[in-house]
Design a protein around this motif. Structure first.
Motif, PDB file in Angstrom:
ATOM      1  N   ASN A   1       0.823  -1.205   0.000  1.00  7.30           N
ATOM      2  CA  ASN A   1       0.000   0.000   0.000  1.00  7.30           C
ATOM      3  C   ASN A   1       0.861   1.260   0.000  1.00  7.30           C
ATOM      4  OD1 ASN A   1      -2.089  -1.824   0.158  1.00  7.30           O
ATOM      5  ND2 ASN A   1      -2.574  -1.406   2.296  1.00  7.30           N
TER       6      ASN A   1
ATOM      7  N   MET B   1       0.590   4.212  -2.746  1.00  6.39           N
ATOM      8  CA  MET B   1       0.494   5.640  -2.418  1.00  6.39           C
ATOM      9  C   MET B   1       1.590   6.431  -3.140  1.00  6.39           C
ATOM     10  SD  MET B   1      -0.209   5.365   1.690  1.00  6.39           S
ATOM     11  CE  MET B   1      -0.292   7.123   1.971  1.00  6.39           C
TER      12      MET B   1
ATOM     13  N   GLU C   1       0.816   6.723  -6.937  1.00  7.64           N
ATOM     14  CA  GLU C   1      -0.243   7.704  -7.198  1.00  7.64           C
ATOM     15  C   GLU C   1       0.265   9.130  -7.032  1.00  7.64           C
ATOM     16  OE1 GLU C   1      -4.621   9.043  -5.400  1.00  7.64           O
ATOM     17  OE2 GLU C   1      -3.703   7.151  -4.745  1.00  7.64           O
TER      18      GLU C   1
ATOM     19  N   SER D   1      -5.740   4.681  -9.241  1.00  7.50           N
ATOM     20  CA  SER D   1      -6.270   5.818  -8.495  1.00  7.50           C
ATOM     21  C   SER D   1      -5.938   7.134  -9.186  1.00  7.50           C
ATOM     22  CB  SER D   1      -5.717   5.808  -7.070  1.00  7.50           C
ATOM     23  OG  SER D   1      -6.209   4.699  -6.351  1.00  7.50           O
TER      24      SER D   1
ATOM     25  N   ARG E   1      -9.876  -0.006  -6.266  1.00 11.82           N
ATOM     26  CA  ARG E   1      -9.391   1.315  -6.670  1.00 11.82           C
ATOM     27  C   ARG E   1     -10.206   1.889  -7.828  1.00 11.82           C
ATOM     28  NH1 ARG E   1      -4.567   3.264  -4.616  1.00 11.82           N
ATOM     29  NH2 ARG E   1      -4.068   2.120  -2.720  1.00 11.82           N
TER      30      ARG E   1
ATOM     31  N   ASP F   1      -6.381  -3.350   1.559  1.00  9.24           N
ATOM     32  CA  ASP F   1      -5.989  -2.000   1.160  1.00  9.24           C
ATOM     33  C   ASP F   1      -6.272  -1.063   2.333  1.00  9.24           C
ATOM     34  OD1 ASP F   1      -5.111   0.114  -0.386  1.00  9.24           O
ATOM     35  OD2 ASP F   1      -6.794   0.082  -1.790  1.00  9.24           O
TER      36      ASP F   1
ATOM     37  N   LEU G   1      -7.914   4.781   0.787  1.00  6.00           N
ATOM     38  CA  LEU G   1      -7.391   4.769  -0.576  1.00  6.00           C
ATOM     39  C   LEU G   1      -8.341   4.102  -1.560  1.00  6.00           C
ATOM     40  CD1 LEU G   1      -3.616   3.884  -0.050  1.00  6.00           C
ATOM     41  CD2 LEU G   1      -4.614   6.107  -0.578  1.00  6.00           C
TER      42      LEU G   1
END
Length: 580
Positions: free
Chosen positions: A107, A111, A114, A144, A293, A564, A568
């Motif tokens: 994860n 992040m 993204e 995302s 997502r 997840d 998010l």
């Protein structure tokens, strides 16, 4: 005027990067001047697609040791097609060294992916990964952000060798470790295996998590056709990387984003292919997270529904005989897809601008023992089953294709371990109260409990039984196991024990029933007794009070929801950054 079916090409002024480089204002002056500091001129960056090459190369990740060369090939393709490449390092999450588990940092990579794509003048991206958690991490972040992306897998390593015997990463580690524990293998022989099992760059060459996830990324339409099967050291890998660089430029101009390519039907294809491959149980938790997502629900029932209809077709370890090198030479994923096309939605979109069916139409199976067809399967159903019962009200998974068949219907007494260190010490005890019928249980190993849901699920067989020739037992846990693992292991039990799931209430000696044909996992304890135990249960004290670990345990979802972070998952779009 364009017809509704004619793709509309962007103008240079519509590129994301134009906001940074193309305007007549002070901030754009600063951006252009710093680009010139890099040696780039306006003709390199203004009005051209700027392509981020997100590279998970690291000295800590031997699977990805060649990705610098792969990035060079992608750059070549980008330049050939009239774009500007920018290589950007992101977290590698290598499966071999990252602790407590690479899953703990999946994860984090999502992040980072993204935010790197959002924060910078990037119009599209080629994502370089392959080792287990890099594929879902990169794609979750890209979904995302939702700009045009292509995933370029690192490819599997060469097959291993020991004294003329073929070695498969992971699978043969567990096999020969048991033989060493049983006294059937010397230290010198063990070291020879260590020398010969990982002989080149690339991810595991069994149908473990890495091979499974890269194949599923291709099935989702996000990989150049055929790229997921190419061995890392094959020159076709470099040529395919350049092709990905050329393709991403076209995709930027036509705004081919994940949200316009990947649909619920795409995920149904991925599940079908996972079952046909005998893929890793980890694919389930990762596919759920990726679908989340995009706001696509993927309940566990869908996996079981598809598994019952799709036969096992890939004769690959650990469920079969061969390794990824033979799979590639037999025609690779495109050949398998074409051979099972009646089980797929072939009209779904892909990054090539063609449908999946068009991409695979010319693919041929060259070895029908390696890649079977539905008319000649290895087994009539898929490689993975979803279990339900009072022990796993929100589900559990088992890779029954890689389990001893007799154990798929089994009832036995529980032997419970509350931690991995406790289990590790106990299994070496020759006086341990255990038989081949015992059901071994490891708890406090899920997303919150471990934390990060490590690959501890292939619990070692107690040494007492190893010495008797026992090589498989029924084993249960709320953690995962390596996709290269095998055995009668029911995993991903949800809710996990650390949050009060039924696994937390099991006591030594309780009878547990595993019934894979009927998809059942049942604890033979009355509801009244379970309620008494639940009233007495208390959660362990919080171990983490700062940093990423605190964030993780407070926001990670359970296995059936993809593990997840809750914040998010799909929701309102994040605005583009202001540029002042």
């Amino acid at each position: 005027m364009s017809s509704p079916t004619t793709p509309v090409r962007k103008t240079p002024e519509q590129l994301r990067s134009w906001r940074w480089y193309g305007r007549d204002e002070l901030r754009s002056f600063g951006h252009r001047s710093r680009a010139k500091q890099n040696g780039w001129g306006n003709e390199d960056i203004v009005g051209k697609p700027v392509i981020g090459i997100l590279n998970t190369w690291s000295d800590l990740n031997s699977c990805h040791m060649h990705l610098r060369l792969t990035a060079d090939a992608v750059k070549r393709g980008v330049l050939q097609a009239g774009g500007h490449p920018m290589e950007i390092p992101v977290m590698s999450v290598g499966e071999m060294l990252t602790k407590p588990t690479a899953m703990f940092h999946r994860n984090f990579l999502a992040m980072e992916t993204e935010e790197m794509l959002r924060a910078n003048p990037i119009d599209g991206a080629v994502l370089l990964g392959g080792c287990d958690k890099s594929t879902p991490g990169l794609l979750m972040g890209a979904f995302s952000m939702d700009i045009p992306v292509i995933y370029m897998p690192c490819g599997p390593m060469m097959k291993g060798n020991w004294r003329g015997d073929t070695l498969g990463s992971g699978s043969d580690v567990w096999k020969y470790w048991d033989e060493k524990r049983a006294g059937n293998l010397s230290w010198d022989q063990w070291c020879e295996i260590e020398d010969g099992i990982a002989r080149s760059p690339g991810h595991c060459m069994t149908m473990g998590t890495a091979s499974t996830l890269t194949a599923l990324a291709e099935t989702l339409g996000l990989v150049m056709p055929g790229a997921s099967s190419i061995p890392a050291v094959d020159s076709a890998h470099t040529r395919m990387a350049a092709a990905a660089g050329r393709q991403i430029i076209e995709n930027v101009w036509l705004d081919r984003k994940p949200s316009g390519i990947v649909t619920e039907r795409s995920f149904e294809n991925a599940i079908a292919v996972d079952m046909a491959l005998g893929g890793s149980t980890n694919a389930i938790v990762h596919l759920i997270a990726m679908a989340g997502r995009l706001g696509i629900p993927l309940p566990l029932e869908k996996f079981d529904e598809i598994s019952r209809k799709v036969p096992l077709l890939a004769n690959l370890r650990p469920a079969g005989k061969y390794l990824m090198e033979e799979f590639f030479l037999a025609g690779g994923l495109t050949a398998l897809l074409n051979g099972m096309r009646e089980l797929l939605h072939t009209d779904v979109a892909t990054i090539t601008g063609k449908t999946l069916g068009e991409n695979i139409a010319e693919a041929i199976i060259h070895n029908e023992d390696v890649i079977r067809t539905p008319q000649n399967p290895l087994q009539p159903d898929g490689g993975t089953a979803i279990l339900r019962g009072n022990l796993c009200p929100n589900g559990a998974v088992i890779k029954h294709a890689a389990a001893t068949k007799e154990l798929c219907t089994h009832t036995g007494p529980a032997l419970v371990f509350d931690s991995y260190p406790e289990m590790k010490a106990a299994i070496e005890d020759m006086d341990l109260d255990v038989t081949k019928d015992t059901v071994l249980i490891l708890r406090n190993a899920g997303p919150v409990g471990a934390p990060g849901m490590p690959e501890w699920g292939q619990l070692p067989i107690p040494k007492k039984l190893i010495m008797q020739g026992i090589r498989d037992m029924v084993r249960l846990s709320d953690c995962r196991m390596s996709g290269t693992s095998y055995g009668a292991c029911a995993l991903h039990i949800a809710p996990e024990s650390a949050v009060g799931g039924p696994l937390a209430l099991v006591k030594n000696g309780d009878l547990i029933e595993l019934d894979v044909p009927n998809r059942k996992l049942h604890l033979h304890v009355s509801d009244e007794e379970l309620e008494k135990r639940r009233a007495a249960w208390k959660p362990a004290p919080q171990r983490y009070h700062r940093g990423y670990a605190k964030l993780f345990v407070e926001h990670v979802t359970q296995a059936d929801q993809g593990a997840d972070f809750d914040f998010l998952q799909h929701g309102p779009a994040v605005p583009e950054p202001d540029i002042f």
